[in-house]
Structures are given as C-alpha cells and as structure tokens.
Design a protein around this motif. Structure first.
Motif, PDB file in Angstrom:
ATOM      1  N   SER A  81       0.847  -1.186   0.000  1.00 46.47           N
ATOM      2  CA  SER A  81       0.000   0.000   0.000  1.00 46.47           C
ATOM      3  C   SER A  81       0.888   1.242   0.000  1.00 46.47           C
ATOM      4  O   SER A  81       1.798   1.355   0.820  1.00 46.47           O
ATOM      5  N   VAL A  82       0.630   2.145  -0.933  1.00 38.01           N
ATOM      6  CA  VAL A  82       1.389   3.390  -1.047  1.00 38.01           C
ATOM      7  C   VAL A  82       0.447   4.538  -0.758  1.00 38.01           C
ATOM      8  O   VAL A  82      -0.606   4.656  -1.393  1.00 38.01           O
ATOM      9  N   ARG A  83       0.816   5.383   0.206  1.00 31.62           N
ATOM     10  CA  ARG A  83       0.012   6.574   0.496  1.00 31.62           C
ATOM     11  C   ARG A  83       0.334   7.597  -0.597  1.00 31.62           C
ATOM     12  O   ARG A  83       1.145   8.492  -0.440  1.00 31.62           O
ATOM     13  N   LEU A  84      -0.344   7.410  -1.726  1.00 35.53           N
ATOM     14  CA  LEU A  84       0.003   8.125  -2.943  1.00 35.53           C
ATOM     15  C   LEU A  84      -0.170   9.639  -2.828  1.00 35.53           C
ATOM     16  O   LEU A  84       0.687  10.397  -3.282  1.00 35.53           O
ATOM     17  N   GLY A  85      -1.251  10.087  -2.230  1.00 34.30           N
ATOM     18  CA  GLY A  85      -1.471  11.523  -2.093  1.00 34.30           C
ATOM     19  C   GLY A  85      -0.397  12.188  -1.250  1.00 34.30           C
ATOM     20  O   GLY A  85       0.114  13.258  -1.596  1.00 34.30           O
ATOM     21  N   VAL A  86      -0.015  11.548  -0.157  1.00 37.22           N
ATOM     22  CA  VAL A  86       1.040  12.078   0.713  1.00 37.22           C
ATOM     23  C   VAL A  86       2.375  12.032  -0.023  1.00 37.22           C
ATOM     24  O   VAL A  86       3.151  12.987   0.019  1.00 37.22           O
ATOM     25  N   TRP A  87       2.652  10.928  -0.708  1.00 37.33           N
ATOM     26  CA  TRP A  87       3.909  10.797  -1.453  1.00 37.33           C
ATOM     27  C   TRP A  87       4.039  11.894  -2.504  1.00 37.33           C
ATOM     28  O   TRP A  87       5.088  12.529  -2.624  1.00 37.33           O
TER      29      TRP A  87
END
Length: 118
Positions: A81-87
């Motif tokens: 799982s990648v916290r895409l918005g934060v990244w």
C-alpha cells in the motif's frame, strides 16, 4: 573541563570506571535486523520513489489523471500500500532534491510541476 581521574577522590574514580555491560537479547535482535541486508527495492529513498512512481502510473492509467487527493492510498499488484497523495505532496515539496531523471519520469506521467522543471 572534566577533572582528571588521578585527581579525583576514590568515590569519583569508582564512578568513572567503565562497567563491562552486555546488551540485552532484544538489543541484539534490533542490531541484527538493522545490519541485515535490505531486500531489493525496499527501504531506501530511491525505492520509495520507485514505489510511488509505480503507484502514480497505475492510478493515472485507471483514473486518467495525476491529480490525487492527499488522503488517497494506492495498492500495488504485490499488495504493498502506497500513500500516494502524501507521497506526491511530499515529492512536490522536496522537488529541489529530485534528479533530472526523476523529474523527467514524473513529467512523462503528466505531473505539471515536474514538466516545468524537467
């Protein structure tokens, strides 16, 4: 300046003698895991960038845009799982530290702020 051991009182000398302590078993486990080799693509900044880039490409292909809500998490095919918005937000904030290649990769996906600097 610390007093010299020769001029210290007997009690002071006793407190300055190093004690032969051994680490607890838990500390040994932590030290062993820290010195263990990292698996390919994990843990380092470059690995985090690559995971974020893969997640962004997957999101862009599915949604047709690279505009991502900060709270959005993207699940990669391997289950990561990648916290895409934060990244994406952090990557934009830290864009001065990105290499030209990394900015180019983001620009190729359609990230506008990366296009302006690539």
């Amino acid at each position: 300046m610390a007093p010299r051991l020769e001029t210290a009182t007997d009690q002071q000398q006793h407190t300055q003698i190093p004690l032969p302590l051994t680490p607890l078993s838990r500390n040994r486990e932590i030290a062993a895991s820290a010195s263990a080799p990292r698996r390919a693509g994990g843990g380092a900044r470059a690995g985090a960038f690559e995971r974020g880039l893969v997640a962004l490409a997957q999101y862009a292909e599915r949604e047709g845009t690279v505009v991502v809500a900060r709270s959005w998490s993207e699940e990669l095919p391997d289950g990561t799982s990648v916290r895409l918005g934060v990244w994406l937000s952090n990557t934009r904030t830290r864009r001065a530290g990105l290499s030209a290649e990394q900015r180019g990769q983001l620009a190729a996906l359609g990230v506008e702020w990366a296009e302006a600097e690539a």
